[in-house]
Design an enzyme around this catalytic site. Structure first.
Site, PDB file in Angstrom:
ATOM      1  N   VAL A 171       0.831  -1.202   0.000  1.00  0.00           N
ATOM      2  CA  VAL A 171       0.000   0.000   0.000  1.00  0.00           C
ATOM      3  C   VAL A 171       0.868   1.255   0.000  1.00  0.00           C
ATOM      4  O   VAL A 171       0.569   2.234  -0.688  1.00  0.00           O
ATOM      5  CB  VAL A 171      -0.965  -0.005   1.198  1.00  0.00           C
ATOM      6  CG1 VAL A 171      -1.837   1.258   1.184  1.00  0.00           C
ATOM      7  CG2 VAL A 171      -1.850  -1.243   1.174  1.00  0.00           C
ATOM      8  N   ASP A 172       1.950   1.227   0.752  1.00  0.00           N
ATOM      9  CA  ASP A 172       2.883   2.364   0.728  1.00  0.00           C
ATOM     10  C   ASP A 172       3.462   2.570  -0.669  1.00  0.00           C
ATOM     11  O   ASP A 172       3.591   3.707  -1.135  1.00  0.00           O
ATOM     12  CB  ASP A 172       4.024   2.128   1.718  1.00  0.00           C
ATOM     13  CG  ASP A 172       3.673   2.511   3.138  1.00  0.00           C
ATOM     14  OD1 ASP A 172       2.928   3.487   3.312  1.00  0.00           O
ATOM     15  OD2 ASP A 172       4.131   1.848   4.072  1.00  0.00           O
ATOM     16  N   VAL A 173       3.830   1.477  -1.326  1.00  0.00           N
ATOM     17  CA  VAL A 173       4.389   1.591  -2.679  1.00  0.00           C
ATOM     18  C   VAL A 173       3.345   2.170  -3.635  1.00  0.00           C
ATOM     19  O   VAL A 173       3.636   3.063  -4.448  1.00  0.00           O
ATOM     20  CB  VAL A 173       4.889   0.226  -3.171  1.00  0.00           C
ATOM     21  CG1 VAL A 173       5.330   0.302  -4.626  1.00  0.00           C
ATOM     22  CG2 VAL A 173       6.042  -0.269  -2.296  1.00  0.00           C
TER      23      VAL A 173
END
Length: 373
Positions: A171-173
């Site tokens: 999700v961060d990526v």
């Protein structure tokens, strides 16, 4: 030899972000030619400098190195009036500011979007939050938490097992990529109008957008997806099947590929079986199909089947570990690694930027910066 031009060469980025989503976005900008200055806390620096093991041969955490190449770093204490004034001056002079503090923090420091954009109307100001600046402003934006509350864990894992997170902070990526796209769009608008703007990306919305077909199953048809392990909700056979030695990944996306699969396996009768005539039929009878395919696949090693099926145009492959994945990319001529120089003359190997530009290629100038003093 002249240095190739870069896509974002004249631009400067002041990066107040930490951990992963924001630093991933600013590394993308740095790879494409922008000058990125990373702002870190004196003494400790970015949180991920302490996120190990693993560490490299110099004791540096490999997590930090994954998203911070091609940047310089400064140590400014934003609670100190002098450092804060220095940071503000640098931000006003920048083309792009990126931050991922909780909503309201940068405003209280005099470094918020409204203040800085008023001082520099051309500024592109990007904020990355966990759950937006409204009712979710106080919620902590950790990837595991977002995978849980955002539904991703509910569709990841075996049907009779517990919910599972993806094996990387996906999700961060994704949020970092969305932030990069938003920044580039804002720059295009600035080129046309001379006006900067604010870019806002949050982790939850990024995940919901990335659910794609699983999300539209709910929004369009009211279907709440569940965990299917390695099977696909809408395609069959699209899963892992056991061979004589290990698993084989099969990704059969149409009837032609299915018939070719049956021919290679010597199971022509399956291609003519009305239970498997179309993809929808195969999905409806996936258990019977998997059993029939598995019985044949167990008679030979996975690599042998993968080679034969690939030659026949059937998407298939063995399940690699990370080392095997890099070896495959190398064998295919994708040059997955780049050696980044350190100040002491040594180098560190990192994953190459996947974007290939013919006129303005990504650049690789420096390893991630050492901890600022």
């Amino acid at each position: 030899m002249s240095t190739p031009p870069t896509a974002l060469g004249p631009l400067t980025v002041l990066d107040f972000s930490r951990v992963l989503a924001g630093p991933f976005a600013t590394m993308m900008l740095a790879d494409l030619g922008a000058t990125v200055v990373k702002v870190e806390r004196p003494g400790t620096g970015d949180d991920t400098r302490a996120w190990g093991p693993p560490h490299d041969d110099r004791g540096d955490a490999t997590y930090f190195q994954s998203v911070n190449r091609n940047k310089t770093s400064v140590a400014w204490d934003l609670a100190d009036p002098t450092d804060r004034a220095t940071a503000r001056a640098a931000a006003v002079d920048a083309d792009i500011v990126v931050e991922n503090f909780r909503p309201g923090v940068m405003d209280r420091l005099g470094l918020g979007a409204d203040d800085l954009c008023a001082a520099n109307p051309r500024l592109v100001y990007c904020s990355v939050t966990g759950f937006g600046a409204g009712a979710g402003a106080a919620l902590p934006g950790y990837d595991l938490l977002v995978q849980a509350v955002g539904g991703l864990m509910s569709i990841t894992g075996e049907p009779d097992g517990e919910p599972q997170k993806v094996g990387v902070a996906l999700v961060d990526v994704l949020a970092g990529l969305f932030a990069t796209v938003g920044i580039l769009a804002a720059l295009r608008h600035r080129d046309a109008t001379g006006e900067g703007q604010r870019v806002e990306v949050d982790l939850l919305s990024s995940l919901l957008a990335a659910l794609v077909n699983q999300g539209s199953a709910f929004t369009v048809a009211g279907v709440v997806p569940d965990r299917l392990g390695n099977r696909h909700p809408s395609i069959a056979p699209y899963e892992l099947l056991r061979c004589a030695d290990r698993d084989l990944a099969l990704a059969v996306g149409n009837d032609r590929q299915f018939r070719s699969l049956c021919v290679v396996l010597g199971l022509d009768r399956l291609a003519d079986d009305p239970r498997f005539a179309t993809n929808s039929d195969r999905v409806a009878h996936r258990a019977e199909l998997a059993a029939a395919l598995g019985e044949r696949l167990r008679q030979a090693p996975a690599a042998s089947w993968a080679a034969r099926l690939t030659d026949a145009g059937v998407p298939a492959g063995v399940v690699n570990d990370v080392a095997g994945a890099f070896r495959l990319a190398e064998a295919l001529g994708l040059d997955p690694l780049v050696a980044l120089p350190r100040p002491d003359g040594t180098t560190v190997d990192l994953t190459r930027n996947p974007i290939r530009l013919s006129a303005t290629p990504a650049r690789y100038l420096s390893a991630p910066p050492a901890r600022p003093r």
